[in-house]
Scaffold this motif. Structure first.
Motif, short mmCIF file in Angstrom:
data_model
loop_
_atom_site.label_atom_id
_atom_site.label_comp_id
_atom_site.label_asym_id
_atom_site.label_seq_id
_atom_site.Cartn_x
_atom_site.Cartn_y
_atom_site.Cartn_z
N UNK A 1 -1.16 -6.00 -11.07
CA UNK A 1 -0.02 -5.81 -10.33
C UNK A 1 0.24 -4.41 -9.34
N UNK A 2 0.09 -3.30 -10.44
CA UNK A 2 0.08 -2.21 -9.20
C UNK A 2 -1.05 -2.09 -8.62
N UNK A 3 -2.25 -2.22 -8.78
CA UNK A 3 -2.96 -1.78 -8.14
C UNK A 3 -3.29 -3.09 -6.90
N UNK A 4 -2.82 -4.45 -7.35
CA UNK A 4 -2.60 -5.77 -5.86
C UNK A 4 -1.63 -4.92 -4.91
N UNK A 5 -0.71 -4.30 -5.46
CA UNK A 5 0.26 -3.63 -4.07
C UNK A 5 -0.33 -2.46 -3.58
N UNK A 6 -1.22 -1.84 -4.15
CA UNK A 6 -1.95 -0.64 -3.38
C UNK A 6 -2.75 -1.00 -2.00
N UNK A 7 -3.41 -1.58 -2.87
CA UNK A 7 -4.08 -3.13 -1.45
C UNK A 7 -3.41 -3.51 -0.23
N UNK A 8 -2.37 -3.96 -0.84
CA UNK A 8 -1.22 -4.51 0.20
C UNK A 8 -0.78 -3.07 1.46
N UNK A 9 -0.46 -2.71 0.37
CA UNK A 9 0.09 -1.49 1.28
C UNK A 9 -0.61 -0.99 1.80
N UNK A 10 -2.17 -0.36 1.79
CA UNK A 10 -3.01 0.14 2.17
C UNK A 10 -3.94 -0.71 3.97
N UNK A 11 -3.50 -2.45 3.45
CA UNK A 11 -3.25 -2.95 4.45
C UNK A 11 -2.20 -3.08 5.88
N UNK A 12 -1.74 -2.36 4.86
CA UNK A 12 0.20 -2.38 6.49
C UNK A 12 0.85 -3.18 5.90
N UNK A 13 1.04 -4.03 4.77
CA UNK A 13 2.09 -5.30 4.40
C UNK A 13 3.35 -4.37 4.40
N UNK A 14 4.09 -4.64 4.47
CA UNK A 14 5.67 -5.24 4.86
C UNK A 14 6.01 -5.23 3.44
N UNK A 15 7.35 -5.50 2.66
CA UNK A 15 7.52 -6.35 1.13
C UNK A 15 7.34 -7.29 1.03
N UNK A 16 7.88 -8.26 2.79
CA UNK A 16 7.83 -9.78 1.92
C UNK A 16 6.50 -9.87 2.04
N UNK A 17 5.00 -9.32 3.18
CA UNK A 17 4.24 -9.71 3.36
C UNK A 17 3.38 -9.74 1.93
#
Length: 395
Positions: A264-280
């Motif tokens: 989950x931590x790795x997944x969150x980091x990938x999403x954040x790097x792609x510019x994801x909001x919390x809902x994204x």
């Protein structure tokens, strides 16, 4: 002695959100129905917040001492006894047997090298002696090790229930459970036990829930409302789906070791790097679950059904588990599966509440164990033979 018996099946899954108790009347059948399994009633009991935190900590061995692990084992025994006692009182039944899966804190279905030998292992906690003493009935627990010892994955075990209750001469069925981990059982029309396919497809609620806790301070995405307003980061989904687990051939199983906190931590980091909001992030996690299930169906199941039953046979995709309440996830599954000619249904339509199914499954396995009958399906777990599952603690 009559083999008809009221059995309580007790299940606490990888989401570690509480205990489900399914009270069943199980008896030998006749003709094409070798067993009769009737659900009397189902009750769910949430873990107190502190207990859930302790259970989740136990799934990370670095975070809990041996002493606290032992104490948690006994505390969970009390929790399970309380739950079964309350359910039996609620539905006014006299129990003959309890089947308690316990809480999985570690599961490694594939062998790896340890201290000079190849080792498979699994560990479920929740002291059966406490349940047996409190309720004064026999308890069958620790179902998975016998299958592992026979070179199986120790999972999935619910396929025996799927085969007993839901096989059909005219309809091919895929039974999909959405707990912390997503697992399916594929039963071709007119199937023999040897034709059953079953495996874990990957995460169901585990990654979604992990993201919800971190980003919103809530245990799950009620109804899929957060995911519904988010934007899916397709590049992240594609990257995750390239992991070896998803393309590995069945039989296979997974758990928090693959898709827990570290993932989950790795997944969150990938999403954040792609510019994801919390809902994204939550929308992307939900899409990961749906896509991994649809791709598993396309890659492994569709051809299996075609080889073992006429392709013209109607195919039903029956969904159970807590994830069935996530309307966004369910719509994603329909959008992915129905164009393939698959009818998506809910387990309730076949007479079993979605959340009760795994409890019913372990009630059945306990009954089989009590009478010395095998409970695994080797084609599902990869075991070299059918074996009697579980350990008996007499009340």
């Amino acid at each position: 002695m009559s083999k008809a018996m009221v059995v309580a099946g007790v299940m606490s899954g990888t989401s570690a959100d509480g205990v489900d108790v399914a009270l069943c009347r199980i008896a030998p059948g006749a003709g094409d129905a070798p067993l009769r399994v009737k659900l009397i009633g189902h009750a769910a009991f949430g873990y107190p917040k502190a207990l859930r935190a302790a259970v989740l900590a136990a799934m990370d061995a670095r975070a809990m001492s041996v002493a606290d692990m032992s104490r948690l084992n006994w505390r969970l025994g009390e929790v399970y006894a309380d739950a079964v006692e309350a359910a039996a009182k609620q539905f006014g039944v006299k129990l003959g047997l309890v089947g308690c899966h316990g809480q999985t804190v570690y599961h490694q279905g594939a062998a790896s090298r340890f201290l000079g030998s190849e080792v498979r292992c699994t560990w479920q906690i929740g002291e059966a002696s406490v349940i047996a003493e409190r309720l004064r009935v026999p308890v069958v627990s620790d179902f998975r090790p016998a299958d592992l010892a026979a070179s199986g994955q120790g999972a999935p075990l619910v396929p025996m229930l799927d085969y007993v209750m839901f096989r059909s001469a005219t309809v091919s069925r895929v039974l999909q459970n959405l707990g912390g981990i997503a697992n399916l059982t594929a039963i071709p029309a007119g199937a023999s036990e040897e034709s059953v396919m079953a495996f874990d497809t990957g995460p169901a609620n585990m990654v979604i829930d992990g993201c919800m806790v971190r980003l919103f301070g809530r245990g799950y995405d009620r109804g899929g409302a957060v995911a519904r307003r988010g934007r899916v980061i397709d590049a992240v989904v594609e990257r995750v789906l390239r992991q070896k687990y998803f393309s590995a051939l069945p039989p296979k199983s997974c758990g928090r070791e693959e898709f827990g906190d570290t993932f989950v931590e790795r997944f969150l980091a990938m999403c954040r790097k792609a510019g994801a909001t919390d809902a994204d992030v939550v929308a992307t996690a939900t899409t990961l679950t749906a896509r991994s299930i649809v791709e598993a169906y396309e890659r492994f199941v569709w051809g299996h059904l075609g080889q073992t039953a006429p392709l013209a046979t109607r195919i039903e995709y029956v969904v159970a588990g807590g994830g069935a309440k996530n309307e966004t996830l369910m719509q994603m599954l329909r959008d992915g599966l129905e164009p393939l000619g698959v009818k998506v249904r809910l387990m309730e339509e076949l007479g079993i509440p979605a959340q009760a199914k795994e409890g019913v499954g372990f009630a059945l396995l306990a009954w089989l164990s009590w009478f010395g009958l095998p409970g695994n399906i080797p084609s599902a777990t990869g075991a070299k033979r059918a074996v009697v599952l579980g350990k008996v603690t007499r009340g």
